[in-house]
Design a protein around this motif. Structure first.
Motif, PDB file in Angstrom:
ATOM      1  N   ALA A 167       0.813  -1.223   0.000  1.00 53.75           N
ATOM      2  CA  ALA A 167       0.000   0.000   0.000  1.00 53.75           C
ATOM      3  C   ALA A 167       0.846   1.273   0.000  1.00 53.75           C
ATOM      4  O   ALA A 167       0.627   2.151  -0.845  1.00 53.75           O
ATOM      5  N   PRO A 168       1.817   1.445   0.909  1.00 57.60           N
ATOM      6  CA  PRO A 168       2.587   2.694   0.879  1.00 57.60           C
ATOM      7  C   PRO A 168       3.489   2.799  -0.342  1.00 57.60           C
ATOM      8  O   PRO A 168       3.737   3.903  -0.829  1.00 57.60           O
ATOM      9  N   ALA A 169       3.973   1.657  -0.843  1.00 60.59           N
ATOM     10  CA  ALA A 169       4.819   1.700  -2.038  1.00 60.59           C
ATOM     11  C   ALA A 169       4.016   2.178  -3.248  1.00 60.59           C
ATOM     12  O   ALA A 169       4.483   3.023  -4.030  1.00 60.59           O
ATOM     13  N   LEU A 170       2.795   1.656  -3.428  1.00 60.15           N
ATOM     14  CA  LEU A 170       1.933   2.135  -4.514  1.00 60.15           C
ATOM     15  C   LEU A 170       1.534   3.587  -4.276  1.00 60.15           C
ATOM     16  O   LEU A 170       1.493   4.389  -5.222  1.00 60.15           O
ATOM     17  N   ALA A 171       1.230   3.929  -3.038  1.00 60.80           N
ATOM     18  CA  ALA A 171       0.832   5.299  -2.730  1.00 60.80           C
ATOM     19  C   ALA A 171       1.917   6.293  -3.133  1.00 60.80           C
ATOM     20  O   ALA A 171       1.625   7.398  -3.600  1.00 60.80           O
ATOM     21  N   ALA A 172       3.156   5.900  -2.987  1.00 60.35           N
ATOM     22  CA  ALA A 172       4.280   6.771  -3.356  1.00 60.35           C
ATOM     23  C   ALA A 172       4.556   6.767  -4.854  1.00 60.35           C
ATOM     24  O   ALA A 172       5.425   7.510  -5.321  1.00 60.35           O
ATOM     25  N   GLY A 173       3.841   5.926  -5.614  1.00 66.29           N
ATOM     26  CA  GLY A 173       3.976   5.923  -7.067  1.00 66.29           C
ATOM     27  C   GLY A 173       4.866   4.847  -7.634  1.00 66.29           C
ATOM     28  O   GLY A 173       5.203   4.882  -8.820  1.00 66.29           O
ATOM     29  N   ASN A 174       5.242   3.853  -6.821  1.00 59.32           N
ATOM     30  CA  ASN A 174       6.163   2.801  -7.260  1.00 59.32           C
ATOM     31  C   ASN A 174       5.433   1.589  -7.827  1.00 59.32           C
ATOM     32  O   ASN A 174       4.213   1.452  -7.695  1.00 59.32           O
ATOM     33  N   ALA A 175       6.201   0.686  -8.406  1.00 59.07           N
ATOM     34  CA  ALA A 175       5.772  -0.685  -8.676  1.00 59.07           C
ATOM     35  C   ALA A 175       6.362  -1.577  -7.589  1.00 59.07           C
ATOM     36  O   ALA A 175       7.368  -1.231  -6.965  1.00 59.07           O
ATOM     37  N   VAL A 176       5.745  -2.738  -7.362  1.00 57.95           N
ATOM     38  CA  VAL A 176       6.163  -3.639  -6.287  1.00 57.95           C
ATOM     39  C   VAL A 176       6.351  -5.046  -6.826  1.00 57.95           C
ATOM     40  O   VAL A 176       5.475  -5.573  -7.531  1.00 57.95           O
ATOM     41  N   VAL A 177       7.493  -5.644  -6.479  1.00 61.06           N
ATOM     42  CA  VAL A 177       7.725  -7.065  -6.723  1.00 61.06           C
ATOM     43  C   VAL A 177       7.781  -7.726  -5.356  1.00 61.06           C
ATOM     44  O   VAL A 177       8.723  -7.519  -4.591  1.00 61.06           O
ATOM     45  N   LEU A 178       6.745  -8.493  -5.036  1.00 60.93           N
ATOM     46  CA  LEU A 178       6.593  -9.099  -3.710  1.00 60.93           C
ATOM     47  C   LEU A 178       6.984 -10.563  -3.739  1.00 60.93           C
ATOM     48  O   LEU A 178       6.518 -11.317  -4.599  1.00 60.93           O
ATOM     49  N   LYS A 179       7.816 -10.963  -2.775  1.00 58.30           N
ATOM     50  CA  LYS A 179       8.089 -12.387  -2.571  1.00 58.30           C
ATOM     51  C   LYS A 179       7.467 -12.824  -1.249  1.00 58.30           C
ATOM     52  O   LYS A 179       7.928 -12.430  -0.178  1.00 58.30           O
ATOM     53  N   PRO A 180       6.393 -13.629  -1.298  1.00 62.70           N
ATOM     54  CA  PRO A 180       5.840 -14.165  -0.045  1.00 62.70           C
ATOM     55  C   PRO A 180       6.744 -15.260   0.504  1.00 62.70           C
ATOM     56  O   PRO A 180       7.612 -15.793  -0.204  1.00 62.70           O
ATOM     57  N   ALA A 181       6.553 -15.605   1.766  1.00 65.87           N
ATOM     58  CA  ALA A 181       7.339 -16.674   2.369  1.00 65.87           C
ATOM     59  C   ALA A 181       7.041 -18.009   1.688  1.00 65.87           C
ATOM     60  O   ALA A 181       5.918 -18.261   1.252  1.00 65.87           O
ATOM     61  N   GLU A 182       8.047 -18.856   1.631  1.00 66.04           N
ATOM     62  CA  GLU A 182       7.908 -20.124   0.922  1.00 66.04           C
ATOM     63  C   GLU A 182       6.813 -21.006   1.518  1.00 66.04           C
ATOM     64  O   GLU A 182       6.103 -21.706   0.798  1.00 66.04           O
ATOM     65  N   TRP A 183       6.641 -20.952   2.850  1.00 67.09           N
ATOM     66  CA  TRP A 183       5.636 -21.794   3.497  1.00 67.09           C
ATOM     67  C   TRP A 183       4.219 -21.264   3.312  1.00 67.09           C
ATOM     68  O   TRP A 183       3.256 -22.020   3.451  1.00 67.09           O
ATOM     69  N   THR A 184       4.050 -19.965   3.052  1.00 64.01           N
ATOM     70  CA  THR A 184       2.698 -19.376   3.087  1.00 64.01           C
ATOM     71  C   THR A 184       2.423 -18.506   1.865  1.00 64.01           C
ATOM     72  O   THR A 184       2.178 -17.300   1.988  1.00 64.01           O
ATOM     73  N   PRO A 185       2.412 -19.085   0.661  1.00 62.30           N
ATOM     74  CA  PRO A 185       2.190 -18.266  -0.533  1.00 62.30           C
ATOM     75  C   PRO A 185       0.718 -18.028  -0.878  1.00 62.30           C
ATOM     76  O   PRO A 185       0.406 -17.134  -1.659  1.00 62.30           O
ATOM     77  N   LEU A 186      -0.192 -18.826  -0.302  1.00 65.94           N
ATOM     78  CA  LEU A 186      -1.553 -18.845  -0.835  1.00 65.94           C
ATOM     79  C   LEU A 186      -2.290 -17.529  -0.643  1.00 65.94           C
ATOM     80  O   LEU A 186      -2.913 -17.013  -1.570  1.00 65.94           O
ATOM     81  N   VAL A 187      -2.254 -16.976   0.565  1.00 63.74           N
ATOM     82  CA  VAL A 187      -3.028 -15.764   0.806  1.00 63.74           C
ATOM     83  C   VAL A 187      -2.422 -14.576   0.064  1.00 63.74           C
ATOM     84  O   VAL A 187      -3.139 -13.673  -0.376  1.00 63.74           O
ATOM     85  N   SER A 188      -1.101 -14.565  -0.138  1.00 64.71           N
ATOM     86  CA  SER A 188      -0.474 -13.481  -0.900  1.00 64.71           C
ATOM     87  C   SER A 188      -0.925 -13.506  -2.357  1.00 64.71           C
ATOM     88  O   SER A 188      -1.185 -12.454  -2.961  1.00 64.71           O
ATOM     89  N   LEU A 189      -1.033 -14.710  -2.915  1.00 64.58           N
ATOM     90  CA  LEU A 189      -1.504 -14.826  -4.297  1.00 64.58           C
ATOM     91  C   LEU A 189      -2.986 -14.474  -4.401  1.00 64.58           C
ATOM     92  O   LEU A 189      -3.419 -13.844  -5.384  1.00 64.58           O
ATOM     93  N   ALA A 190      -3.771 -14.851  -3.390  1.00 61.42           N
ATOM     94  CA  ALA A 190      -5.193 -14.484  -3.404  1.00 61.42           C
ATOM     95  C   ALA A 190      -5.357 -12.973  -3.292  1.00 61.42           C
ATOM     96  O   ALA A 190      -6.208 -12.375  -3.964  1.00 61.42           O
ATOM     97  N   LEU A 191      -4.540 -12.344  -2.432  1.00 64.32           N
ATOM     98  CA  LEU A 191      -4.581 -10.887  -2.308  1.00 64.32           C
ATOM     99  C   LEU A 191      -4.177 -10.230  -3.623  1.00 64.32           C
ATOM    100  O   LEU A 191      -4.791  -9.236  -4.055  1.00 64.32           O
ATOM    101  N   ALA A 192      -3.167 -10.769  -4.291  1.00 63.10           N
ATOM    102  CA  ALA A 192      -2.724 -10.214  -5.576  1.00 63.10           C
ATOM    103  C   ALA A 192      -3.840 -10.261  -6.608  1.00 63.10           C
ATOM    104  O   ALA A 192      -4.024  -9.323  -7.399  1.00 63.10           O
ATOM    105  N   ARG A 193      -4.600 -11.358  -6.624  1.00 60.54           N
ATOM    106  CA  ARG A 193      -5.698 -11.466  -7.592  1.00 60.54           C
ATOM    107  C   ARG A 193      -6.788 -10.426  -7.287  1.00 60.54           C
ATOM    108  O   ARG A 193      -7.363  -9.833  -8.191  1.00 60.54           O
TER     109      ARG A 193
END
Length: 494
Positions: A167-193
């Motif tokens: 949220a703050p990175a987009l608010a500042a006008g950036n693009a974001v490349v997010l790496k979720p933790a290896e054990w818990t990728p599911l909710v990060s991918l759902a949030l991305a969708r």
């Protein structure tokens, strides 16, 4: 139990495009049962290259670059609305993936929506500075985006942590490349969708699950990444900081903790006991700010500890999706075993296990990553058990004699993330709070957060801050502009 598991598509988000990862497949485990939830393909360094290139193009596109702050805010509001519409699904998915109780994951999802909404509000009220005039010219200070930000998130609260970076990175006008933790990728991918479907311009967000040694290293060392924000262990944080120093790149690090909670002789015993239990045993102790070192005035130490142990032994251990559960499974059996080794170390160092100290004797829980809430005393503050982060439901209790002894012990740590104080004397609490070496101090409460209040650590607990108005500033570059008012501003050359 509540709700059935709903799998997410086996796709990762690369610069606005959903596709299968080109890396190896990895199993995602339900820590409550040990069962495989699903198999997900992971990203590679090549995927990082593609994501960074698409992110840089999206940031440079006038359709995003030239938006005014209040126009960027509209995207954040839409994302917050979309998160709220999918709140129960996200909460259930996170409970399956991390083992957390549904009560906690619902709170984390609400926090994520609130984070996007807060930073949208900050954009609506953001001011740039017309600085004090020191000559016949106007001077002003403006902030501009860094470009492409790398964000590496932890496994203990993915949806809230993801939001606090995205949220703050987009608010500042950036693009974001997010790496979720290896054990818990599911909710990060759902949030991305959800974010993608809310209409964020293509390329501004990529979510690349995978191994830290592959995807994380590629993000940190990529020449097109202008900043990295990392939440995780101190050892990995040092490596991130090392790489950032080589690139002369700004970095935000939220690292480990071994936070002291302090009970003075005049404290309300029942409030303090409940607060201390919440501070260490909620989230099954898997929290960087967990109050894992307990210091109690020696005059009340015995009685206080007896009450604490009595109530701790009654905590309900069980599946996160089962109503009434207070202490859920740990995120993974490997992590549970690491915590168990620390309790064995405490025994070897002479510690007394007052309650817990093992895996529950319950056939229903035998296949999950469970560990009993544990209270230990009989150790000194210089023991490894008291100095090293355990990241589990393990509390070490120590007595103290007077403020000087208390502060010497509480500050004798390489960490400085948080602290708690329980007392009826607010003057004394203020005095202690100012002398404790910690980024956050709670008085007569613990583990409460506000997105409007900056959060960060000192010493080996990290660099920089997240949250608050400073949260956007951390994702931008400051530029000074001078506007000459003289008809002949530089007569020297005449």
């Amino acid at each position: 139990m509540s709700g059935e598991f709903e799998s997410v598509p086996d796709e990762i988000l690369i610069g606005g495009c959903w596709k299968r990862g080109t890396g190896p497949a990895g199993e995602v485990i339900d820590p409550g049962t040990g069962a495989v939830l699903q198999v997900m393909t992971q990203a590679t360094a090549d995927d990082v290259d593609t994501a960074v290139a698409l992110g840089a193009a999206a940031v440079a596109d006038p359709a995003w670059r030239d938006l005014l702050p209040h126009q960027r805010a509209r995207y954040l509001h839409r994302i917050a609305d979309a998160i709220e519409r999918s709140a129960e699904r996200l909460a259930l998915l996170q409970s399956y993936n991390t083992g957390k109780t549904l009560a906690e994951t619902r709170g984390l999802v609400a926090s994520a929506a609130g984070t996007f909404r807060y930073f949208a509000a900050v954009l609506e009220t953001a001011d740039e500075d017309l600085t004090t005039q020191r000559g016949n010219y106007l001077t002003m200070s403006v902030r501009e985006p860094i470009g492409v930000v790398g964000a590496i998130a932890p496994w203990n609260s993915p949806v809230a942590s993801d939001a606090q970076k995205i949220a703050p990175a987009l608010a500042a006008g950036n693009a974001v490349v997010l790496k979720p933790a290896e054990w818990t990728p599911l909710v990060s991918l759902a949030l991305a969708r959800i974010i993608d479907e809310a209409g964020l311009p293509s390329g501004l967000l990529s979510v690349l699950p995978g191994r830290g040694s592959v995807v994380g290293d590629a993000i940190v060392n990529h020449p097109g990444i202008g900043k990295v924000t990392f939440t995780g262990g101190t050892r990995t944080g040092r490596m991130v900081a090392h790489a950032a120093a080589e690139k002369l790149m700004p970095v935000s690090l939220e690292l480990g903790g071994k936070s002291p909670t302090i009970v003075l002789a005049d404290a309300d015993v029942e409030q303090a006991v409940s607060g201390i239990m919440y501070g260490i045993f909620s989230s099954t102790g898997q929290s960087c700010i967990a109050g894992s070192r307990l210091f109690v005035d020696r005059r009340i130490y015995g009685d206080f500890l007896a009450r604490l142990v009595e109530k701790t032994a009654r905590l309900r251990v069980g599946p996160g999706r089962e109503p009434g559960t207070q202490v859920a499974p740990m995120v993974h059996a490997e992590h549970r075993d690491s915590v168990a080794r620390y309790v064995d170390l405490a025994r070897a160092e002479g510690g007394r296990i007052l309650c817990g100290g093992g895996i529950p004797d319950d056939d229903r829980l035998r296949d999950g990553a469970y560990y009993l809430p544990t209270v230990i005393d009989g150790l000194t503050n210089d023991s490894r058990t008291c100095q090293e982060e355990i990241f589990g439901p393990v509390l070490v209790a120590l007595p103290f004699d007077g403020e000087d002894d208390l502060l010497a012990q509480a500050n004798d740590s390489v960490f400085g993330l948080a602290a708690g104080i329980w007392t009826a004397d607010y003057r004394r609490a203020w005095r202690l709070a100012r002398r404790l070496q910690a980024g956050t101090v709670w008085i007569n409460t613990y583990k409460q957060f506000s997105i409007s209040t900056p959060f960060g650590g000192v010493k080996e607990s990290g660099l920089g801050v997240e949250k608050g108005r400073a949260g956007i500033a951390a994702y931008s570059r400051q530029k000074s502009i001078y506007l000459g008012l003289d008809d002949q501003p530089n007569p020297w050359a005449d």
